[in-house]
Design an enzyme around this catalytic site. Sequence first.
Site, PDB file in Angstrom:
ATOM      1  N   GLN A  46      -6.048 -20.529  41.553  1.00  0.00           N
ATOM      2  CA  GLN A  46      -5.992 -19.578  42.659  1.00  0.00           C
ATOM      3  C   GLN A  46      -6.968 -20.027  43.747  1.00  0.00           C
ATOM      4  O   GLN A  46      -8.129 -20.327  43.458  1.00  0.00           O
ATOM      5  CB  GLN A  46      -6.353 -18.175  42.173  1.00  0.00           C
ATOM      6  CG  GLN A  46      -5.343 -17.565  41.216  1.00  0.00           C
ATOM      7  CD  GLN A  46      -4.087 -17.044  41.913  1.00  0.00           C
ATOM      8  OE1 GLN A  46      -3.879 -17.289  43.094  1.00  0.00           O
ATOM      9  NE2 GLN A  46      -3.257 -16.336  41.181  1.00  0.00           N
TER      10      GLN A  46
ATOM     11  N   TYR B 125       2.081 -18.519  30.463  1.00  0.00           N
ATOM     12  CA  TYR B 125       1.693 -19.098  31.761  1.00  0.00           C
ATOM     13  C   TYR B 125       0.175 -18.976  31.959  1.00  0.00           C
ATOM     14  O   TYR B 125      -0.292 -18.458  32.956  1.00  0.00           O
ATOM     15  CB  TYR B 125       2.399 -18.408  32.929  1.00  0.00           C
ATOM     16  CG  TYR B 125       3.883 -18.181  32.773  1.00  0.00           C
ATOM     17  CD1 TYR B 125       4.794 -19.165  33.151  1.00  0.00           C
ATOM     18  CD2 TYR B 125       4.375 -16.980  32.270  1.00  0.00           C
ATOM     19  CE1 TYR B 125       6.163 -18.950  33.037  1.00  0.00           C
ATOM     20  CE2 TYR B 125       5.738 -16.760  32.146  1.00  0.00           C
ATOM     21  CZ  TYR B 125       6.621 -17.740  32.525  1.00  0.00           C
ATOM     22  OH  TYR B 125       7.980 -17.517  32.402  1.00  0.00           O
TER      23      TYR B 125
ATOM     24  N   ASN C 109      -7.694 -18.974  33.066  1.00  0.00           N
ATOM     25  CA  ASN C 109      -8.338 -18.086  34.034  1.00  0.00           C
ATOM     26  C   ASN C 109      -8.469 -16.659  33.514  1.00  0.00           C
ATOM     27  O   ASN C 109      -9.554 -16.063  33.563  1.00  0.00           O
ATOM     28  CB  ASN C 109      -7.534 -18.106  35.339  1.00  0.00           C
ATOM     29  CG  ASN C 109      -8.176 -17.295  36.440  1.00  0.00           C
ATOM     30  OD1 ASN C 109      -9.330 -17.518  36.783  1.00  0.00           O
ATOM     31  ND2 ASN C 109      -7.430 -16.355  36.999  1.00  0.00           N
TER      32      ASN C 109
ATOM     33  N   GLU D  23       1.261 -22.538  27.816  1.00  0.00           N
ATOM     34  CA  GLU D  23       1.299 -23.144  29.156  1.00  0.00           C
ATOM     35  C   GLU D  23       2.062 -24.464  29.051  1.00  0.00           C
ATOM     36  O   GLU D  23       1.906 -25.192  28.071  1.00  0.00           O
ATOM     37  CB  GLU D  23      -0.129 -23.383  29.662  1.00  0.00           C
ATOM     38  CG  GLU D  23      -0.279 -24.252  30.890  1.00  0.00           C
ATOM     39  CD  GLU D  23       0.433 -23.707  32.102  1.00  0.00           C
ATOM     40  OE1 GLU D  23       1.127 -24.491  32.770  1.00  0.00           O
ATOM     41  OE2 GLU D  23       0.298 -22.494  32.378  1.00  0.00           O
TER      42      GLU D  23
ATOM     43  N   ASP E 284       2.068 -14.295  33.770  1.00  0.00           N
ATOM     44  CA  ASP E 284       1.705 -14.659  35.144  1.00  0.00           C
ATOM     45  C   ASP E 284       2.667 -15.762  35.589  1.00  0.00           C
ATOM     46  O   ASP E 284       2.285 -16.919  35.744  1.00  0.00           O
ATOM     47  CB  ASP E 284       0.250 -15.136  35.175  1.00  0.00           C
ATOM     48  CG  ASP E 284      -0.256 -15.421  36.580  1.00  0.00           C
ATOM     49  OD1 ASP E 284       0.504 -15.210  37.540  1.00  0.00           O
ATOM     50  OD2 ASP E 284      -1.406 -15.870  36.715  1.00  0.00           O
TER      51      ASP E 284
ATOM     52  N   CYS F 153       3.308 -13.384  41.781  1.00  0.00           N
ATOM     53  CA  CYS F 153       3.137 -13.968  43.112  1.00  0.00           C
ATOM     54  C   CYS F 153       4.377 -13.759  43.973  1.00  0.00           C
ATOM     55  O   CYS F 153       4.442 -14.268  45.094  1.00  0.00           O
ATOM     56  CB  CYS F 153       2.793 -15.456  43.012  1.00  0.00           C
ATOM     57  SG  CYS F 153       4.050 -16.446  42.177  1.00  0.00           S
TER      58      CYS F 153
ATOM     59  N   GLU G 159      -0.383 -11.191  45.962  1.00  0.00           N
ATOM     60  CA  GLU G 159      -0.388 -11.145  44.503  1.00  0.00           C
ATOM     61  C   GLU G 159      -0.338  -9.675  44.105  1.00  0.00           C
ATOM     62  O   GLU G 159      -1.019  -8.834  44.708  1.00  0.00           O
ATOM     63  CB  GLU G 159      -1.654 -11.784  43.935  1.00  0.00           C
ATOM     64  CG  GLU G 159      -1.763 -13.276  44.140  1.00  0.00           C
ATOM     65  CD  GLU G 159      -1.012 -14.076  43.091  1.00  0.00           C
ATOM     66  OE1 GLU G 159      -1.146 -13.774  41.890  1.00  0.00           O
ATOM     67  OE2 GLU G 159      -0.291 -15.009  43.478  1.00  0.00           O
TER      68      GLU G 159
END
Length: 366
Positions: free
Chosen positions: A187, A215, A220, A236, A297, A322, A356
């Site tokens: 980000q 994801y 994070n 991921e 995400d 997003c 977001e």
Amino acid sequence: MRPDQIQPEMYEKQLQDKQAELAKLMATLSLPEMEVFASQPTHYRMRAEFRIWHDGDDLYYAMFDSADPRTPIRTDQFLAASRLINELMPKLLDAVRDVPVLRYKLFQVDFLTTTTGEALISLLYHKPIDAEWNAAVQQLNNAFPACHFIGRSRKKKQIITRDFVMETLTVNGQKFHYQQVENSFTQPNAGISEKMLEWALDVTKEASGDLLEMYCGNGNFSIPLARRFDRVVATEISKVSVNSAQLNIAINGMHNVQVVKMASEDVSAALNGDVELPKSLVQAGVSELTPSVVLVDPPRAGLDDATVELIRKIDSILYISCNPETLKANLEALSNTHEVVRYAMFDQFPYTHHVETGVFLRRKAS
């Protein structure tokens, strides 16, 4: 983005306009009051990319208007970028301008910075980079000792010192450390990232049991949320991000988080029972996982149907989006089983139409 789009005096109005647009889009859904998290109006982006324009003896950074992509807009300073990027911009050009091997066919410069003062600078060329270039960039690195440099040309990447920075985010007074690798997803707005993490911790404050995350990127969310749960299994697809996540888990001292390299579609197929559990999920102990919360995400395309069916089986869903349009479609698909109890807009990208969005859903009472 054009540099003249950054108008701090108009920040509040553009934020209100975004809020109104999001509310209008989501009006057909049953949602709680929107929580709105504002960005700093300037110097919020920790990374930036600029084309390099050669005009006779002159050399300058350029950006472009999407409506006129052939006309460069000279960009000597960029208010959206971090103060460190703005400090480095003229110094770097001054250092490169009179060194032919560094200047010749240089067409782009990418900056990646951190809140703690680290910088990674990528120099992109329309020519091969060779030993002469390497010697020159070593001298450049000596002039910028706090920076790391990378050279890129077709099919070649030359790393000087290293290709990552170490970022520190402060979340509810606690510091979390993250490796961020050049050319991988992170980000860009560190201040908003901290607010997103604090919000995620707040909405899951009553959670217990295990967390399934899809994801996960470089960990994070996984790392701060790990303290909320007994176990975290995160997936991921990007090998670079998986490696970063594993490093970040270690340096933050988290012992209850496991990361599996796997596409979300394959995870969903396996956990929905459509295919046999792959060895990587078996080794991660997914069979014994009892998730009370699932965190997703996804990219702008949103969740595929199989993933929607998978997360429907879990009592609580934390969805970071997003793309509000695909979020809306996924929420409509989940509306028979879950209700949204928290709903937030994060201004990760000021002065653009991008936002977001975070939603927290709970299973409806039967």
